[in-house]
Write a protein that holds these residues in place. Sequence first.
Motif, mmCIF file in Angstrom:
data_model
loop_
_atom_site.group_PDB
_atom_site.id
_atom_site.type_symbol
_atom_site.label_atom_id
_atom_site.label_comp_id
_atom_site.label_asym_id
_atom_site.label_seq_id
_atom_site.Cartn_x
_atom_site.Cartn_y
_atom_site.Cartn_z
ATOM 1 N N ALA A 89 22.675 46.930 59.562
ATOM 2 C CA ALA A 89 23.229 48.849 59.485
ATOM 3 C C ALA A 89 23.626 49.592 60.863
ATOM 4 O O ALA A 89 25.234 50.385 61.171
ATOM 5 N N ILE A 90 22.275 49.894 61.776
ATOM 6 C CA ILE A 90 22.884 50.172 62.771
ATOM 7 C C ILE A 90 23.591 49.310 64.236
ATOM 8 O O ILE A 90 24.148 50.234 64.533
ATOM 9 N N GLU A 91 23.629 47.647 64.003
ATOM 10 C CA GLU A 91 24.694 47.592 64.660
ATOM 11 C C GLU A 91 25.990 47.352 63.846
ATOM 12 O O GLU A 91 26.794 47.477 64.584
ATOM 13 N N THR A 92 26.300 47.953 62.925
ATOM 14 C CA THR A 92 27.778 48.233 62.199
ATOM 15 C C THR A 92 27.886 49.521 62.561
ATOM 16 O O THR A 92 29.385 49.534 63.464
ATOM 17 N N CYS A 93 27.019 50.708 62.557
ATOM 18 C CA CYS A 93 27.540 51.468 62.528
ATOM 19 C C CYS A 93 27.278 51.657 64.744
ATOM 20 O O CYS A 93 28.204 52.097 64.912
ATOM 21 N N GLU A 94 26.949 50.914 66.070
ATOM 22 C CA GLU A 94 27.193 50.942 67.147
ATOM 23 C C GLU A 94 28.072 50.223 67.130
ATOM 24 O O GLU A 94 29.334 51.078 67.777
ATOM 25 N N ARG A 95 28.863 49.295 66.644
ATOM 26 C CA ARG A 95 30.818 48.768 66.647
ATOM 27 C C ARG A 95 31.092 49.492 66.567
ATOM 28 O O ARG A 95 32.435 50.142 67.447
ATOM 29 N N ILE A 96 31.393 50.312 65.222
ATOM 30 C CA ILE A 96 32.069 51.585 65.110
ATOM 31 C C ILE A 96 32.568 52.192 65.882
ATOM 32 O O ILE A 96 33.934 53.014 66.760
ATOM 33 N N PHE A 97 31.360 53.208 66.221
ATOM 34 C CA PHE A 97 31.192 53.975 67.128
ATOM 35 C C PHE A 97 32.087 53.641 68.253
ATOM 36 O O PHE A 97 32.787 54.495 69.287
ATOM 37 N N GLU A 121 32.665 53.739 52.673
ATOM 38 C CA GLU A 121 33.375 52.643 52.440
ATOM 39 C C GLU A 121 33.275 51.873 53.886
ATOM 40 O O GLU A 121 33.838 50.956 54.414
ATOM 41 N N VAL A 122 32.709 52.280 54.826
ATOM 42 C CA VAL A 122 33.195 51.691 56.121
ATOM 43 C C VAL A 122 31.564 50.428 56.784
ATOM 44 O O VAL A 122 32.057 49.525 57.444
ATOM 45 N N VAL A 123 30.321 51.435 56.032
ATOM 46 C CA VAL A 123 29.377 50.787 56.542
ATOM 47 C C VAL A 123 29.094 49.371 55.170
ATOM 48 O O VAL A 123 28.371 50.498 54.668
ATOM 49 N N GLU A 124 28.913 48.351 56.056
ATOM 50 C CA GLU A 124 28.795 47.327 54.150
ATOM 51 C C GLU A 124 26.991 47.109 54.328
ATOM 52 O O GLU A 124 27.112 47.303 53.205
#
Length: 349
Positions: free
Chosen positions: A63-71, A22-25
């Motif tokens: 999705a990759i941009e969101t993963c990068e921000r969360i990372f 439920e993290v990466v929309e």
Amino acid sequence: MYKDERVYKTCIFCKKPLDSNEVVEEFPVGRRLAFDPAKGRLWVVCRKCYRWNLTPLEERWEAIETCERIFRDTRTRASTDNIGIARHREGLDLVRIGKPPRGEFAAWRYGDQFGKRMRRAVLMTAGSSGGVLLVGLQLPFPVMAAIGGLGGTAASFSLVAWAYLRPMARVRVGGKANDGDAVTPDTVAKFSFLDLNSIRLLPDDGDLGFGVEIRRSMRRAWFAGEDARRVAGAVVPHLNGWGGSRSAVQRAVAEIESSGHPSRFLADVANRDRVGALRQKGRIRGMSPPTRLALEMSLHEEQERRALEGELWILEQAWKEAEEIAAIADRLLLPARTDEFFDRHGTRD
């Protein structure tokens, strides 16, 4: 938003559910995601078999941009100059790929899955009463555990017979066989443990430089082109059921690098001169463990390379087929029609 969630719920390789997050929309599938922000690659790492499922998403960059921000917002658990891993508070693991050399990337990508197979093999063999015999048979590990629990009873021998006959790999094929008859696109070829034991990688004049032969009794089936790649990709991991250590992974990487490219390595292995009986030439079971690991790695990476070079439909089809094949229930024994593929498309010696 994620448009086609139905297609991407099952691991391409082991056909098990990939769970959800439920993290990466933009991509709510998987509990471990690996991403390469420079090359635009996003993988879902299966928590059952630890293999990496490349995603053919139109929304991949979002999705990759969101993963990068969360990372960046999450504390890193472990990292090198090229690869880092972080765990979100909700349990999602993120693996960020920088610019690692092949050896380091292979250690991260394949080390977990091969290491897990090896640990499972050691535990199941040690826990069985006939450990030496089971090592010689190299049976599927769930069956090894069951046999160990049953001891030397008649039921254990029945279970051995079942293990040899049950389908261990299913592959959708659509090429041509030796008799020239077209294989219908919806043909699913099933391979048992005995079939896997006979598979050979042999030279072929096609673009790949190799073909796959599988024998059943006195019958022979030949796969070339894309069918050869698909059959080998589905079967070879079962021959690597004993996994390998990180040093074995590094030796496998060295073998691939000696050929310069995964595709050339596959052709080189098929064209190697072998001493011995004719039917032993190219027999994958007889190859060294690092070579078998290198075959699995090369087949996997070649599929991704083709997909990333403009054939994303290959990945789309692979995910869809994983869903379809996962819905096929295993039977205790192969049904009578299992031999139809060999009867219709094989040749008799």
